[in-house]
Design a protein around this motif. Structure first.
Motif: not given
Length: 210
Positions: A145-152, A159-164
């Motif tokens: 859970q960091t600022s990189d977790l941005d669906p935009a 894609a790898r971050l969102f998947y994991v």
């Protein structure tokens, strides 16, 4: 050019031979990692005191699933050149060796805190995987859970971050949120590198209806 510069310490004939081995290792690493590793080892035998050679040997061993060899080579390369490069690969080697706790320790190191961008994301993904290896699913969620977790965002790293993250949410019993992030991963995955769409379909039962 960087590799050729690092090989200047060798005599010309040896440098050319080492460069050819490194080039073959890079060319074969995806399709035949075992043969790529053979080339990397040959380069190491000829130029074991050159950091880029040891780093290449480490990365190639990693792709070949030789975790202990990869970790040893990458540690040597770090001692020779300094910096925190490939820390995520080293942490994943620890996981491969059945030592997730050590992967988590690497994620807490001073070198890890200095990472930025995709390198930081990759290490975070590996540390979350180590948490999941230990059954610590809630901690895995928090790790990501960091600022990189941005669906935009789009691209391979996102894609790898969102998947994991989606996988960790599902493992933690937060299935609805996991579905959302598998869909986000599918949207970010412009090159089709993940099976995020299939995972989302499994969670909605669409595969069962077909």
């Amino acid at each position: 050019m960087v590799v050729r510069r690092d090989l200047l310490s060798l005599d010309k004939g040896n440098a050319e031979t080492v460069a050819r081995h490194l080039a073959m290792a890079a060319r074969l690493i995806d399709d035949d990692p075992g043969l790529a590793l053979a080339h990397a080892r040959a380069a190491r035998q000829r130029a074991g005191r050159v950091a880029v050679v040891r780093e290449t040997a480490g990365v190639t061993a990693y792709h070949a699933g030789e975790w202990a060899e990869a970790l040893s080579e990458l540690r040597t390369a770090r001692r020779m050149s300094g910096g925190a490069g490939l820390l995520a690969v080293m942490a994943d080697c620890e996981r491969g060796l059945g030592r997730p706790e050590r992967a988590i320790e690497l994620g807490r190191s001073d070198e890890a805190r200095a990472l930025r961008g995709d390198e930081a994301t990759e290490l975070r993904i590996v540390v979350a995987g180590a948490r999941m290896d230990l059954g610590e699913y809630d901690q895995a969620v928090v790790t990501l859970q960091t600022s990189d977790l941005d669906p935009a965002r789009t691209g391979p790293s996102s894609a790898r971050l969102f998947y994991v993250y989606a996988d960790a949410l599902v493992a933690a019993g937060r299935t609805d949120e996991g579905l959302t992030w598998f869909l986000n991963a599918a949207s970010a995955d412009l090159d089709g590198d993940t099976d995020a769409e299939d995972r989302a379909a499994e969670l909605t039962g669409e595969n069962d209806e077909q």
